[in-house]
Design a protein around this motif. Structure first.
Motif, mmCIF file in Angstrom:
data_model
loop_
_atom_site.group_PDB
_atom_site.id
_atom_site.type_symbol
_atom_site.label_atom_id
_atom_site.label_comp_id
_atom_site.label_asym_id
_atom_site.label_seq_id
_atom_site.Cartn_x
_atom_site.Cartn_y
_atom_site.Cartn_z
ATOM 1 N N MET A 27 -8.961 13.679 2.370
ATOM 2 C CA MET A 27 -8.061 12.596 2.779
ATOM 3 C C MET A 27 -6.619 12.910 2.402
ATOM 4 N N ILE A 28 -6.428 13.459 1.217
ATOM 5 C CA ILE A 28 -5.068 13.780 0.786
ATOM 6 C C ILE A 28 -4.489 14.900 1.636
ATOM 7 N N GLU A 29 -5.285 15.932 1.920
ATOM 8 C CA GLU A 29 -4.793 17.041 2.742
ATOM 9 C C GLU A 29 -4.452 16.580 4.151
ATOM 10 N N LYS A 30 -5.225 15.637 4.679
ATOM 11 C CA LYS A 30 -5.021 15.190 6.059
ATOM 12 C C LYS A 30 -3.815 14.273 6.194
ATOM 13 N N TYR A 31 -3.677 13.319 5.280
ATOM 14 C CA TYR A 31 -2.679 12.273 5.451
ATOM 15 C C TYR A 31 -1.447 12.420 4.571
ATOM 16 N N TYR A 32 -1.492 13.311 3.577
ATOM 17 C CA TYR A 32 -0.362 13.418 2.667
ATOM 18 C C TYR A 32 0.197 14.842 2.603
ATOM 19 N N ALA A 33 -0.680 15.793 2.242
ATOM 20 C CA ALA A 33 -0.197 17.155 1.995
ATOM 21 C C ALA A 33 0.335 17.819 3.257
ATOM 22 N N SER A 34 -0.102 17.390 4.437
ATOM 23 C CA SER A 34 0.309 18.046 5.683
ATOM 24 C C SER A 34 1.796 17.908 5.947
ATOM 25 N N HIS A 35 2.457 16.871 5.400
ATOM 26 C CA HIS A 35 3.880 16.685 5.674
ATOM 27 C C HIS A 35 4.739 16.820 4.423
ATOM 28 N N ILE A 36 4.167 17.391 3.355
ATOM 29 C CA ILE A 36 4.934 17.646 2.142
ATOM 30 C C ILE A 36 5.378 19.100 2.159
ATOM 31 N N GLY A 37 6.693 19.320 2.195
ATOM 32 C CA GLY A 37 7.210 20.680 2.334
ATOM 33 C C GLY A 37 6.828 21.588 1.187
ATOM 34 N N THR A 38 6.685 21.029 -0.023
ATOM 35 C CA THR A 38 6.369 21.865 -1.174
ATOM 36 C C THR A 38 4.926 22.332 -1.190
ATOM 37 N N SER A 39 4.108 21.850 -0.245
ATOM 38 C CA SER A 39 2.716 22.303 -0.197
ATOM 39 C C SER A 39 2.586 23.668 0.465
ATOM 40 N N ILE A 40 3.676 24.175 1.027
ATOM 41 C CA ILE A 40 3.672 25.487 1.676
ATOM 42 C C ILE A 40 4.425 26.468 0.786
ATOM 43 N N SER A 41 3.809 27.590 0.527
ATOM 44 C CA SER A 41 4.414 28.603 -0.334
ATOM 45 C C SER A 41 5.300 29.526 0.487
ATOM 46 N N ALA A 42 6.600 29.482 0.221
ATOM 47 C CA ALA A 42 7.520 30.363 0.940
ATOM 48 C C ALA A 42 7.296 31.816 0.561
ATOM 49 N N TYR A 87 0.829 -1.207 0.000
ATOM 50 C CA TYR A 87 0.000 0.000 0.000
ATOM 51 C C TYR A 87 0.865 1.260 0.000
ATOM 52 N N SER A 88 2.101 1.158 0.509
ATOM 53 C CA SER A 88 2.984 2.323 0.567
ATOM 54 C C SER A 88 3.366 2.808 -0.825
ATOM 55 N N LEU A 89 3.266 1.931 -1.831
ATOM 56 C CA LEU A 89 3.558 2.357 -3.196
ATOM 57 C C LEU A 89 2.495 3.329 -3.697
ATOM 58 N N ARG A 90 1.257 3.128 -3.297
ATOM 59 C CA ARG A 90 0.192 4.089 -3.624
ATOM 60 C C ARG A 90 0.469 5.423 -2.935
ATOM 61 N N HIS A 91 0.850 5.372 -1.659
ATOM 62 C CA HIS A 91 1.155 6.599 -0.924
ATOM 63 C C HIS A 91 2.346 7.321 -1.550
ATOM 64 N N THR A 92 3.313 6.534 -2.048
ATOM 65 C CA THR A 92 4.474 7.128 -2.715
ATOM 66 C C THR A 92 4.045 7.875 -3.977
ATOM 67 N N TYR A 93 3.155 7.275 -4.744
ATOM 68 C CA TYR A 93 2.657 7.933 -5.960
ATOM 69 C C TYR A 93 2.034 9.288 -5.619
ATOM 70 N N ILE A 94 1.180 9.319 -4.598
ATOM 71 C CA ILE A 94 0.486 10.557 -4.240
ATOM 72 C C ILE A 94 1.484 11.607 -3.766
ATOM 73 N N CYS A 95 2.415 11.212 -2.899
ATOM 74 C CA CYS A 95 3.358 12.177 -2.347
ATOM 75 C C CYS A 95 4.297 12.729 -3.414
ATOM 76 N N LEU A 96 4.785 11.879 -4.287
ATOM 77 C CA LEU A 96 5.690 12.354 -5.339
ATOM 78 C C LEU A 96 4.981 13.279 -6.316
ATOM 79 N N ARG A 97 3.708 12.989 -6.610
ATOM 80 C CA ARG A 97 2.953 13.885 -7.498
ATOM 81 C C ARG A 97 2.742 15.252 -6.835
ATOM 82 N N LEU A 98 2.468 15.244 -5.528
ATOM 83 C CA LEU A 98 2.304 16.511 -4.814
ATOM 84 C C LEU A 98 3.593 17.310 -4.820
ATOM 85 N N MET A 99 4.703 16.630 -4.608
ATOM 86 C CA MET A 99 5.998 17.314 -4.573
ATOM 87 C C MET A 99 6.371 17.891 -5.934
ATOM 88 N N GLU A 100 5.847 17.289 -6.984
ATOM 89 C CA GLU A 100 6.120 17.803 -8.329
ATOM 90 C C GLU A 100 5.148 18.900 -8.746
#
Length: 409
Positions: free
Chosen positions: A360-375, A330-343
């Motif tokens: 669901m994505i905002e709660k479990y994925y986007a919250s810990h992706i650094g690129t989701s925050i605009s510097a 299942y972590s491969l699915r999570h990897t797909y989502i996180c890498l797409r967000l980072m890109e």
């Protein structure tokens, strides 16, 4: 909810007083049925005398074949549980997962019925439910308490039984089932592979496939390598991949990007949906076609890769992430989502492509992706005003106020 309770006649009768009430009540079990009545007394000693007379009276009348008309006969928890098990699968029309339905019956049989079984439904109170939680921790085998999710599923099953009782008029309302003393829980992210870790994984699976080529497990190793690449570039759930047939996958040229991708018709827990892969999923799928020479209705991944995948994760020290979360297929699915967000992919389009929600994505994925925050939006720098500018601004405001007052006069 009973705040004070006493047993008399060797435990055959219970005298109790509910919260916010001064009157004592009594209850007993006669001929397999639970009966209760109000004593009408504020004094405990008088209530016990009433309860003794009441008990012998209804027992003698029950032996003669009829209980008093005013005696209230109450259903027990085990009767509600039996009704729930009888109705649940029929009412849901078999649409619920069989494992889930079987799990509810198992939770009732092993845990809930031994604790709540003989209780009248009105006595399944918040205090009793809290006592159940305490009991499950104290009687845990090997001193290991049940997992939070395990206990949560048992309380969900308990709630469904009590809702069944409400629908049949056996209970008036649900008790408070929330866990007391509960602190705010940290939202932990799903286990995934960073870009470096993902590269380490697919290089390891490629090496394994090359080492086993032409040997006993050569086909399995090659299938696992393509499985890892396919899953990490499509975002499919493992159960969706297990159902996937070759006729569900089509190699197409995307109109918007001009790239060659896979258009996948997905059948899973959300029904039928579509998924568009990245270009990196095309080559693994072409290798699967060449290796297996399949029919249209053959499964894309007919084998079970769990053991081999776990062995590689252990060898590469990738089984757990830094927070201790266990990595699985299942972590491969999570990897797909996180890498797409980072890109920089659009979060709504990711949710749609993965057949999930933006929440669901905002709660479990986007919250810990650094690129989701605009510097740029955070590190805003405004030029500070000099003392002369502040004085000039105050003088200008004062002049405008004076002119406004003159106009009014």
């Amino acid at each position: 909810m009973a705040t004070e309770s006493h047993s008399i006649l060797g435990g055959k009768v219970r005298v109790y007083r509910r919260e916010n009430s001064s009157r004592w009540q009594c209850s007993t079990r006669v001929k397999g049925r639970n009966c209760r009545a109000s004593t009408g007394e504020d004094s405990l000693s008088l209530a016990k005398e009433f309860a003794e007379d009441w008990f012998f009276k209804i027992r003698s009348q029950a032996n003669s074949g009829a209980l008093p008309a005013k005696t209230r006969v109450e259903k027990t928890f085990d009767a509600a549980a039996a009704k729930y098990l009888e109705e649940y699968d029929v009412i849901t029309g078999g649409t619920r997962n069989r494992v889930y339905v079987t799990g509810n019956a198992r939770r009732l049989r092993l845990h809930l019925l031994p604790f709540f079984g003989g209780l009248p439904l009105s006595e399944v109170t918040s205090a009793r439910i809290h006592a159940y939680r305490v009991m499950r921790h104290q009687t845990a085998p090997n001193g290991k308490p049940p997992a939070r999710n395990t206990l949560h599923q048992e309380i969900v099953t308990l709630r469904q039984v009590l809702k069944t009782a409400i629908r049949h008029g056996w209970l008036t309302h649900l008790p408070d089932m929330s866990a007391p003393y509960r602190h705010a829980e940290k939202v932990s992210h799903r286990a995934w592979f960073s870009g470096t870790e993902y590269k380490q994984l697919y290089l390891a699976t490629r090496k394994r496939a090359e080492e086993h080529a032409g040997k006993r497990f050569g086909w399995h190793a090659a299938q696992l390598h393509d499985y890892v690449l396919f899953m990490a570039n499509t975002g499919l759930r493992p159960d969706e991949a297990n159902r996937l047939q070759y006729r569900d996958v089509e190699i197409v040229v995307d109109d918007e990007t001009g790239e060659t991708i896979l258009l996948i018709q997905v059948r899973g827990k959300r029904g039928v949906g579509y998924c568009k892969s990245t270009t990196n999923a095309v080559y693994p799928f072409e290798r699967l076609l060449e290796r297996n020479l399949p029919k249209a209705d053959d499964l894309v991944f007919p084998g079970n890769h769990v053991v081999m995948l776990n062995n590689i994760l252990e060898e590469e020290s990738l089984k757990f992430d830094r927070e201790g979360n266990r990595r699985t297929a299942y972590s491969l699915r999570h990897t797909y989502i996180c890498l797409r967000l980072m890109e920089g992919a659009d979060i709504y389009q990711i949710a749609k492509n993965c057949r999930t929600s933006v929440e669901m994505i905002e709660k479990y994925y986007a919250s810990h992706i650094g690129t989701s925050i605009s510097a740029a939006a955070i590190n805003v720098k405004r030029k500070a005003k000099s003392k002369r500018q502040i004085v000039e601004h105050a003088r200008r405001n004062r002049h405008q106020m004076v002119q406004g007052n003159n106009i009014l006069e």
